[in-house]
Design an enzyme around this catalytic site. Structure first.
Site, PDB file in Angstrom:
ATOM      1  N   ARG A 119     -12.482  12.099   4.452  1.00 29.15           N
ATOM      2  CA  ARG A 119     -11.436  13.204   4.958  1.00 29.15           C
ATOM      3  C   ARG A 119     -11.388  13.586   6.339  1.00 29.15           C
ATOM      4  NH1 ARG A 119     -13.891  15.830  -0.135  1.00 29.15           N
ATOM      5  NH2 ARG A 119     -12.623  15.192  -1.709  1.00 29.15           N
ATOM      6  N   LYS A 141       0.384   9.927  16.411  1.00 29.72           N
ATOM      7  CA  LYS A 141       0.944   9.564  15.388  1.00 29.72           C
ATOM      8  C   LYS A 141       0.246   8.349  14.977  1.00 29.72           C
ATOM      9  CE  LYS A 141       5.880  10.935  16.089  1.00 29.72           C
ATOM     10  NZ  LYS A 141       7.190  10.534  16.322  1.00 29.72           N
ATOM     11  N   GLU A 183       9.196   1.413  27.484  1.00 32.61           N
ATOM     12  CA  GLU A 183       8.896   2.790  27.004  1.00 32.61           C
ATOM     13  C   GLU A 183       8.762   3.485  28.406  1.00 32.61           C
ATOM     14  OE1 GLU A 183       9.207   3.895  23.907  1.00 32.61           O
ATOM     15  OE2 GLU A 183       8.340   2.585  22.635  1.00 32.61           O
ATOM     16  N   LYS A 225       4.612  12.230  28.093  1.00 36.34           N
ATOM     17  CA  LYS A 225       4.319  12.255  26.966  1.00 36.34           C
ATOM     18  C   LYS A 225       3.251  13.435  26.395  1.00 36.34           C
ATOM     19  CE  LYS A 225       3.647  10.102  22.599  1.00 36.34           C
ATOM     20  NZ  LYS A 225       3.768   9.006  21.636  1.00 36.34           N
ATOM     21  N   GLU A 235       6.275  17.243  15.739  1.00 40.29           N
ATOM     22  CA  GLU A 235       7.997  16.798  15.771  1.00 40.29           C
ATOM     23  C   GLU A 235       8.782  17.780  14.758  1.00 40.29           C
ATOM     24  OE1 GLU A 235       8.819  12.653  16.203  1.00 40.29           O
ATOM     25  OE2 GLU A 235      10.572  12.836  15.373  1.00 40.29           O
ATOM     26  N   ARG A 240       9.889  16.904  20.361  1.00 40.72           N
ATOM     27  CA  ARG A 240       9.295  15.512  20.566  1.00 40.72           C
ATOM     28  C   ARG A 240      10.080  14.539  19.782  1.00 40.72           C
ATOM     29  NH1 ARG A 240       3.122  13.610  18.527  1.00 40.72           N
ATOM     30  NH2 ARG A 240       3.456  11.524  18.739  1.00 40.72           N
ATOM     31  N   ASN A 244      12.098   9.585  20.720  1.00 48.62           N
ATOM     32  CA  ASN A 244      12.777   8.579  19.853  1.00 48.62           C
ATOM     33  C   ASN A 244      13.899   7.970  20.399  1.00 48.62           C
ATOM     34  OD1 ASN A 244      10.928   8.768  17.866  1.00 48.62           O
ATOM     35  ND2 ASN A 244      11.665  10.546  17.002  1.00 48.62           N
ATOM     36  N   HIS A 247      15.291   4.818  19.708  1.00 47.79           N
ATOM     37  CA  HIS A 247      14.609   4.314  18.541  1.00 47.79           C
ATOM     38  C   HIS A 247      15.585   3.891  17.109  1.00 47.79           C
ATOM     39  CE1 HIS A 247      11.010   4.749  20.852  1.00 47.79           C
ATOM     40  NE2 HIS A 247      10.377   4.332  20.027  1.00 47.79           N
ATOM     41  N   HIS A 251      15.640   0.550  15.788  1.00 50.00           N
ATOM     42  CA  HIS A 251      14.875   0.390  14.395  1.00 50.00           C
ATOM     43  C   HIS A 251      16.050  -0.417  13.582  1.00 50.00           C
ATOM     44  CE1 HIS A 251      12.524   1.954  11.013  1.00 50.00           C
ATOM     45  NE2 HIS A 251      13.659   1.567  10.557  1.00 50.00           N
ATOM     46  N   HIS A 265       9.053  -4.264  19.480  1.00 51.30           N
ATOM     47  CA  HIS A 265       9.175  -3.087  19.379  1.00 51.30           C
ATOM     48  C   HIS A 265       9.966  -2.343  20.673  1.00 51.30           C
ATOM     49  CE1 HIS A 265       9.154   1.128  18.106  1.00 51.30           C
ATOM     50  NE2 HIS A 265       8.664   1.399  19.316  1.00 51.30           N
TER      51      HIS A 265
HETATM   52  P1  NAD Z   1       0.517  -5.187  19.405  1.00 48.94           P
HETATM   53  O1  NAD Z   1      -0.592  -4.071  19.009  1.00 48.94           O
HETATM   54  O2  NAD Z   1       1.028  -6.081  18.123  1.00 48.94           O
HETATM   55  O3  NAD Z   1       0.349  -6.098  20.568  1.00 48.94           O
HETATM   56  C1  NAD Z   1       1.073  -7.114  21.039  1.00 48.94           C
HETATM   57  C2  NAD Z   1       0.379  -8.505  21.124  1.00 48.94           C
HETATM   58  O4  NAD Z   1      -0.516  -8.514  22.078  1.00 48.94           O
HETATM   59  C3  NAD Z   1      -0.749  -8.722  19.823  1.00 48.94           C
HETATM   60  O5  NAD Z   1      -0.570 -10.175  19.688  1.00 48.94           O
HETATM   61  C4  NAD Z   1      -2.102  -8.576  20.664  1.00 48.94           C
HETATM   62  O6  NAD Z   1      -3.101  -9.256  20.073  1.00 48.94           O
HETATM   63  C5  NAD Z   1      -1.721  -8.849  21.979  1.00 48.94           C
HETATM   64  N1  NAD Z   1      -2.493  -8.208  23.144  1.00 48.94           N
HETATM   65  C6  NAD Z   1      -2.910  -6.835  23.005  1.00 48.94           C
HETATM   66  N2  NAD Z   1      -3.529  -6.444  24.137  1.00 48.94           N
HETATM   67  C7  NAD Z   1      -3.846  -7.515  24.945  1.00 48.94           C
HETATM   68  C8  NAD Z   1      -4.186  -8.092  26.064  1.00 48.94           C
HETATM   69  N3  NAD Z   1      -4.753  -6.980  26.935  1.00 48.94           N
HETATM   70  N4  NAD Z   1      -4.251  -9.231  26.575  1.00 48.94           N
HETATM   71  C9  NAD Z   1      -3.841 -10.414  25.454  1.00 48.94           C
HETATM   72  N5  NAD Z   1      -3.085 -10.105  24.401  1.00 48.94           N
HETATM   73  C10 NAD Z   1      -3.154  -8.767  23.962  1.00 48.94           C
HETATM   74  O7  NAD Z   1       2.034  -4.517  19.724  1.00 48.94           O
HETATM   75  P2  NAD Z   1       2.077  -3.310  20.557  1.00 48.94           P
HETATM   76  O8  NAD Z   1       3.420  -3.487  21.358  1.00 48.94           O
HETATM   77  O9  NAD Z   1       1.118  -2.958  21.543  1.00 48.94           O
HETATM   78  O10 NAD Z   1       2.294  -2.131  19.619  1.00 48.94           O
HETATM   79  C11 NAD Z   1       3.374  -1.909  18.604  1.00 48.94           C
HETATM   80  C12 NAD Z   1       3.021  -1.030  17.503  1.00 48.94           C
HETATM   81  O11 NAD Z   1       3.012   0.289  18.066  1.00 48.94           O
HETATM   82  C13 NAD Z   1       4.186  -1.099  16.420  1.00 48.94           C
HETATM   83  O12 NAD Z   1       3.639  -1.166  15.192  1.00 48.94           O
HETATM   84  C14 NAD Z   1       4.689   0.183  16.747  1.00 48.94           C
HETATM   85  O13 NAD Z   1       5.259   0.960  15.434  1.00 48.94           O
HETATM   86  C15 NAD Z   1       3.563   1.088  17.307  1.00 48.94           C
HETATM   87  N6  NAD Z   1       3.993   2.326  17.917  1.00 48.94           N
HETATM   88  C16 NAD Z   1       3.444   3.374  17.609  1.00 48.94           C
HETATM   89  C17 NAD Z   1       3.579   4.637  18.458  1.00 48.94           C
HETATM   90  C18 NAD Z   1       2.961   5.700  18.100  1.00 48.94           C
HETATM   91  O14 NAD Z   1       3.395   6.841  18.711  1.00 48.94           O
HETATM   92  N7  NAD Z   1       2.100   5.642  17.212  1.00 48.94           N
HETATM   93  C19 NAD Z   1       4.619   4.612  19.262  1.00 48.94           C
HETATM   94  C20 NAD Z   1       5.225   3.364  19.720  1.00 48.94           C
HETATM   95  C21 NAD Z   1       5.067   2.231  19.098  1.00 48.94           C
HETATM   96  N1  GLY Z   2       6.630   7.286  20.090  1.00 49.44           N
HETATM   97  C1  GLY Z   2       7.049   8.664  19.582  1.00 49.44           C
HETATM   98  C2  GLY Z   2       6.424   9.604  19.309  1.00 49.44           C
HETATM   99  O1  GLY Z   2       5.112   9.692  19.720  1.00 49.44           O
HETATM  100  O2  GLY Z   2       6.707  10.556  18.946  1.00 49.44           O
END
Ligand code: NAD
Ligand code: GLY
Length: 365
Positions: A119, A141, A183, A225, A235, A240, A244, A247, A251, A265
């Site tokens: 939980r 998020k 970003e 942020k 949001e 907030r 986006n 996005h 998207h 992304h």
């Molecule tokens: P990811 O986590 O897939 O990382 C990208 C690639 O880089 C992967 O292959 C990973 O293994 C590699 N990698 C990571 N760190 C590394 C390093 N230091 N050296 C070498 N390789 C490395 O992708 P991302 O772009 O970090 O994240 C994308 C995800 O984040 C999506 O799923 C998206 O929906 C999510 N996201 C979430 C939020 C949120 O607010 N929670 C905001 C934006 C994006």
């Molecule tokens: N990445 C969008 C948010 O955190 O709200």
């Protein structure tokens, strides 16, 4: 230590620590938050090879690790179940704070697991991509992807601490750096014209990982942020939602490419921001010069700025159908984040979807 930024959320407040070499000093900055409990680090196979050894040796190799496949596919029911079973096998307790070492994929998955395990247990974000350092590790998020779409199952669950070490980006591929940079630019375009102008002159240094420019870009982004999250954690207002920007268009492009490596992304967000500014100019809310300035900057660093750049051939109608599956749909209407000037983004609740389709048919192919 370079900087500490606090996310002010009352009892859920937490610090974001930013500094070169923090990963190697985890015994000082993370251990106190673990309160004597043994560290459990969750990472992916790529980060396990590049950055995990640094964190492990900082803990004197007493940390236990869970290593998951790299890539978007890991944000799944299957990997969530595996992760939770592995954590339970390790005897995780509610007061524990599990450590997410990785990009947005690991951060989102681990955060979601933490929010439902017993939980709700605690977690610490140690982001290793630029995108995760400036965006996904902050704000709570969490999500996985399901058959019906991306990020459709998740929760708001704030981390207990975020530790950002820019030196981890030395092993990050250049394409991933550029995607994360989109970003960074976003914060300038939302509400900070001076920061956008600074990005225009410092992009090359940031992407080359020049320490001073990189730390400034990260610190400025997380401060922006943190402020927005503190004002509108869930949001529920239009505040907030500004995060986006890019996005909704992005998207649709990502959905058309199957959320695959064809379009990362951050690349979708870059094309989406260019399109959102071009659309704002079409409806007379923004000057054509400002829209072009946004496009020029993103294109100058090699980011996509159109559907064609994003390898998408779909019609405008098909792209807006993807948009209609967006989880921001409310009462049958989709809010769009548009712009009235550089650094003057706003939420528009009156956009006509057929006009967006016509716009995309006109300029995006
Ligand atoms: P990811 O986590 O897939 O990382 C990208 C690639 O880089 C992967 O292959 C990973 O293994 C590699 N990698 C990571 N760190 C590394 C390093 N230091 N050296 C070498 N390789 C490395 O992708 P991302 O772009 O970090 O994240 C994308 C995800 O984040 C999506 O799923 C998206 O929906 C999510 N996201 C979430 C939020 C949120 O607010 N929670 C905001 C934006 C994006
Ligand atoms: N990445 C969008 C948010 O955190 O709200």
């Amino acid at each position: 230590m370079k900087a500490t930024v606090n996310v002010g959320l009352g009892v859920r407040s937490y610090d974001i620590l930013i500094g070169n070499g923090l990963l190697d000093r985890a015994d000082h900055c993370i251990a106190p938050v673990l309160a004597g409990r043994p560290p459990i680090i969750i990472t992916d196979e790529t980060v396990a090879k590049t950055q995990l050894p640094r964190l492990q040796s900082a803990f004197g190799n007493e940390a236990r690790t869970i290593i998951l496949p790299a890539g978007e596919g890991t944000k799944s029911w299957l990997q969530l179940e595996r992760l939770i079973d592995a954590l339970l096998d390790l005897g995780v307790e509610r007061k524990d704070k599990i450590i997410a070492l990785g990009g947005g994929v690991i951060g989102d998955l681990v955060g979601f697991a933490a929010s439902i395990l017993k939980r709700g247990c605690g977690f610490i974000q140690v982001p290793t991509t630029l995108l995760a350092q400036v965006d996904s590790s902050v704000g709570g998020k969490t999500a996985i992807n399901v058959r019906a779409g991306k990020n459709l199952v998740g929760s708001f669950h704030q981390p207990a601490l975020v530790v950002i070490d820019p030196t981890v980006l030395e092993t990050l591929p250049d394409r991933q750096m550029r995607a994360g940079y989109a970003e960074v630019v976003k914060y300038g375009l939302i509400n900070d014209a001076d920061f956008f102008a600074w990005c225009e002159t410092h992009a090359a240094k940031i992407l080359a990982r020049e320490p001073h420019a990189l730390v400034k870009a990260i610190e400025h982004s997380v401060r922006a942020k943190a402020k927005i999250v503190a004002a509108d954690e869930r949001e529920t207002e239009d505040h907030r939602a500004l995060l986006n920007l890019g996005h909704t268009f992005g998207h649709a492009l990502e959905a058309e490419t199957g959320f695959s490596d064809v379009l990362l992304h951050g690349e979708g967000v870059a094309a989406g921001m260019a399109l959102a500014h071009a659309y704002s100019a079409r409806i007379g809310h923004l000057t054509a010069e400002d829209a072009q300035r946004v496009t020029n900057h993103l294109a100058s660093v090699g980011l996509p700025v159109s559907a064609q750049d994003a390898h998408v051939q779909a019609s405008g109608q098909r792209l807006v159908e993807h948009m209609l599956h967006d989880k921001k749909m409310s009462g049958g209407k989709l809010p769009y984040i548009l712009s009235k000037g550089i650094g003057r983004a706003y939420v528009d609740h009156n956009v006509m979807i057929d006009d967006v389709a016509a716009f995309l048919d006109g300029i995006a192919r």
